[in-house]
Design an enzyme around this catalytic site. Structure first.
Site, short mmCIF file in Angstrom:
data_model
loop_
_atom_site.label_atom_id
_atom_site.label_comp_id
_atom_site.label_asym_id
_atom_site.label_seq_id
_atom_site.Cartn_x
_atom_site.Cartn_y
_atom_site.Cartn_z
N TYR A 98 70.32 5.74 -35.94
CA TYR A 98 70.21 7.00 -36.69
C TYR A 98 69.39 6.74 -37.95
O TYR A 98 69.67 5.83 -38.71
CB TYR A 98 71.59 7.54 -37.08
CG TYR A 98 71.49 8.93 -37.67
CD1 TYR A 98 71.70 10.05 -36.88
CD2 TYR A 98 71.15 9.13 -39.01
CE1 TYR A 98 71.57 11.33 -37.40
CE2 TYR A 98 71.01 10.39 -39.54
CZ TYR A 98 71.23 11.49 -38.73
OH TYR A 98 71.08 12.76 -39.24
N GLN B 235 75.37 16.27 -34.36
CA GLN B 235 74.96 16.54 -32.99
C GLN B 235 74.16 15.37 -32.40
O GLN B 235 74.28 15.06 -31.21
CB GLN B 235 74.16 17.84 -32.91
CG GLN B 235 72.87 17.88 -33.69
CD GLN B 235 73.05 18.37 -35.11
OE1 GLN B 235 74.16 18.31 -35.66
NE2 GLN B 235 71.99 18.88 -35.72
N ASN C 286 74.36 11.20 -43.66
CA ASN C 286 75.14 11.97 -44.63
C ASN C 286 76.61 12.02 -44.23
O ASN C 286 77.04 11.32 -43.30
CB ASN C 286 74.54 13.37 -44.80
CG ASN C 286 74.58 14.18 -43.50
OD1 ASN C 286 75.29 13.83 -42.55
ND2 ASN C 286 73.80 15.24 -43.45
N SER D 17 76.31 3.22 -52.54
CA SER D 17 75.66 1.95 -52.83
C SER D 17 76.24 1.32 -54.10
O SER D 17 76.69 2.02 -55.01
CB SER D 17 74.16 2.16 -52.99
OG SER D 17 73.49 0.93 -53.04
N GLN E 25 70.29 0.83 -58.17
CA GLN E 25 71.36 1.36 -57.32
C GLN E 25 71.85 2.71 -57.82
O GLN E 25 72.18 3.59 -57.04
CB GLN E 25 72.52 0.37 -57.25
CG GLN E 25 72.16 -0.90 -56.50
CD GLN E 25 71.50 -0.62 -55.16
OE1 GLN E 25 72.13 -0.12 -54.24
NE2 GLN E 25 70.22 -0.93 -55.06
N HIS F 213 70.36 5.97 -56.38
CA HIS F 213 70.64 6.44 -55.01
C HIS F 213 71.35 7.80 -55.03
O HIS F 213 70.94 8.73 -54.35
CB HIS F 213 71.49 5.42 -54.26
CG HIS F 213 70.69 4.36 -53.59
ND1 HIS F 213 69.84 4.61 -52.54
CD2 HIS F 213 70.62 3.02 -53.81
CE1 HIS F 213 69.27 3.49 -52.15
NE2 HIS F 213 69.72 2.50 -52.91
N GLU G 81 78.63 -4.80 -52.77
CA GLU G 81 77.59 -4.77 -51.74
C GLU G 81 76.44 -5.71 -52.12
O GLU G 81 76.03 -6.56 -51.35
CB GLU G 81 77.08 -3.34 -51.58
CG GLU G 81 75.97 -3.18 -50.57
CD GLU G 81 75.38 -1.78 -50.58
OE1 GLU G 81 74.66 -1.45 -49.62
OE2 GLU G 81 75.61 -1.03 -51.55
N HIS G 82 75.91 -5.52 -53.33
CA HIS G 82 74.85 -6.38 -53.86
C HIS G 82 75.39 -7.12 -55.08
O HIS G 82 75.90 -6.49 -56.00
CB HIS G 82 73.63 -5.56 -54.29
CG HIS G 82 73.08 -4.64 -53.24
ND1 HIS G 82 73.43 -3.31 -53.17
CD2 HIS G 82 72.21 -4.87 -52.24
CE1 HIS G 82 72.80 -2.75 -52.15
NE2 HIS G 82 72.05 -3.66 -51.57
N ASP H 182 66.19 -5.33 -50.58
CA ASP H 182 66.22 -4.05 -49.88
C ASP H 182 65.04 -3.87 -48.93
O ASP H 182 65.17 -3.22 -47.90
CB ASP H 182 66.21 -2.90 -50.89
CG ASP H 182 67.58 -2.25 -51.04
OD1 ASP H 182 68.53 -2.70 -50.38
OD2 ASP H 182 67.69 -1.29 -51.82
N GLU I 187 107.92 -14.98 -20.28
CA GLU I 187 107.64 -13.60 -20.71
C GLU I 187 108.12 -12.57 -19.68
O GLU I 187 107.91 -11.37 -19.86
CB GLU I 187 106.14 -13.42 -20.94
CG GLU I 187 105.62 -14.25 -22.11
CD GLU I 187 104.13 -14.05 -22.36
OE1 GLU I 187 103.47 -13.39 -21.52
OE2 GLU I 187 103.63 -14.55 -23.38
N HIS J 66 102.37 -12.94 -12.56
CA HIS J 66 101.49 -13.88 -13.24
C HIS J 66 101.85 -15.31 -12.84
O HIS J 66 100.96 -16.13 -12.53
CB HIS J 66 101.64 -13.75 -14.77
CG HIS J 66 100.83 -12.67 -15.39
ND1 HIS J 66 101.08 -11.34 -15.15
CD2 HIS J 66 99.78 -12.72 -16.24
CE1 HIS J 66 100.21 -10.62 -15.84
NE2 HIS J 66 99.40 -11.42 -16.52
#
Length: 433
Positions: free
Chosen positions: A133, A194, A217, A240, A262, A265, A330-331, A364, A418, A423
């Site tokens: 995506y 979708q 999003n 971020s 950052q 963003h 994250e960073h 990045d 068991e 088995h």
């Protein structure tokens, strides 16, 4: 005046202040989730018809048929061939570096033979088909195309399907060029929940995939959560984040701009500085005040820093490392003279940038390691996207006759403990009489 928290770790209120700074939950909007579930259900039930209607409604253009959703490879390569030469050169450099880095992540299948002839091992195979995506419109990121698609291709994914929305019918040429450069197999002009539904369930036009990767999003994030289990997903990314540990030796303007990188963003991104030098923190703040006016996204940066940013004075760099492990950013930038001394003390971070010249922006775009990183403290238990996310491992078990005799007795004993008699007898039948 820049509004950003100034905290001191030696204050009695620091623990409460830090908790408040880190207390952020991506609370789900119940109405949004209902809408996403409706969209997914519609795509599952009506396939292409639902895609066409959703494209008209959400992207504000009307495809004449489902076939129009696919972008021909000729168009992809035309976008690459007509791209600005400097942009193309930058994309090619980035793609080459990303490819070379990810090739080092490839692992071979392996096996070993035990003394009785039993062979055990692991076979590594790529996914048959992955879905990527890619956001469209104003939020278009060709760099994300490279990071996801190149890793998938290095892993050996047989077919890579890309979906990207085209609001008002407008196609982002740089995204198409990046898709051509990275070797994406098929590209479709569809986005939102979708598109995630189409990748997960498959339609007559868009084939279903085994795993969906890539940012989006709130609708896309919710859709990925809902389809997980039907398909795999990379992660549900949060806002971020950047955490800078500084010792006061770096140009304060560099640190200020790294925090901005950052914060720009969105308004809920997080930028934090940890430093034991209060005077240096003051210089960074002054640099931020000075540089902010020249930023095209100044309003977003200002809001982000005011909402979730902080300049924190710590006792020493050891405490900075302890706090960093709690934050699990994250960073993580180690803007210090000797970053290798701190590295053994750091356990949780998506990517670690060593030394003052290692800006997060280089990571990045073109350093080589993947920029798809764990957010929202998930670096405590997860890793950057890589080749391994597009591969799976199968255990190899080839038991010899002698091995069946030895191991069968062990298996039968455990099975009966068991209460699983079938088995046990399955193992017993193979015992040498």
């Amino acid at each position: 005046m820049l509004n950003i928290r100034a905290l001191q770790s030696n204050n009695t209120s620091f623990e409460a202040d830090l908790s408040a700074l880190l207390a952020f939950e991506l609370a789900q909007d119940p109405q949004l989730e209902v809408r996403v579930q409706d969209i997914l259900s519609d795509v599952m039930t009506r396939g292409d018809v639902a895609l066409l209607e959703a494209t008209t409604k959400f992207d504000r253009w009307t495809p004449s048929s489902a076939a129009v959703l696919e972008i021909d490879k000729v168009i992809l390569h035309h976008a690459l061939n007509t791209l600005d030469k400097s942009v193309r050169a930058a994309l090619e450099t980035a793609a080459d570096r990303i490819r070379r880095y990810h090739e080092r992540q490839l692992q071979p299948s392996w096996r070993y033979t035990e003394p009785d002839g039993t062979v055990l091992g692991q076979q590594i195979t790529p996914l048959d088909r992955a879905g990527l995506y890619v956001p469209g419109g104003k939020a278009a990121y060709p760099s994300s195309v490279l990071m996801n698609a190149v890793a998938a291709k290095v892993a050996g994914v047989r077919e890579l399907i890309m979906v990207t929305p085209t609001p008002d019918g407008v196609v982002n040429e740089t995204v198409l060029a990046a898709a051509a450069l990275a070797g994406v197999d098929r590209v479709f002009r569809v986005g939102g929940a979708q598109a995630v539904g189409a990748l997960a369930y498959g339609t007559k036009t868009i084939p279903g995939v085994d795993k969906i990767v890539g940012p989006g999003n709130a609708y896309v994030a919710a859709a990925k959560r809902f389809v997980f289990g039907v398909v795999g997903i990379d992660m549900v990314a949060g806002p971020s984040e950047i955490l800078v540990i500084a010792d006061g030796t770096t140009d304060p303007r560099w640190v200020a701009m790294d925090l901005f990188s950052q914060a720009e963003h969105d308004e809920i991104a997080q930028a934090i500085l940890l430093c034991p030098d209060a005077a240096y923190i003051k210089r960074v703040r002054e640099a931020m005040e000075s540089l902010l006016a020249g930023m095209p996204r100044a309003d977003i940066i200002r809001a982000s820093l005011g909402n979730r940013g902080a300049l924190i004075t710590v006792r020493d760099l050891d405490e900075a490392c302890e706090l960093s492990n709690r934050i699990a950013p994250e960073h993580l930038e180690l803007s210090v003279a000797e970053p290798d001394l701190l590295l053994p003390k750091l356990r949780h971070a998506g990517a670690i940038f060593m030394g003052p010249f290692s800006s997060e922006s280089i990571g990045d775009y073109c350093a080589g390691p993947n920029h798809v990183l764990p957010t929202s403290r998930t670096a405590r238990f997860s890793s950057p996207l890589g080749v391994y996310d597009f591969q799976k491992r199968s255990s190899i078990i080839h038991v010899s006759a002698a091995g069946a005799d030895t191991l069968g007795k062990v298996a039968a004993t455990l099975a009966r403990s068991e209460g699983l008699e079938a088995h046990a007898q399955s193992a017993d039948m193979r015992l040498q009489q």
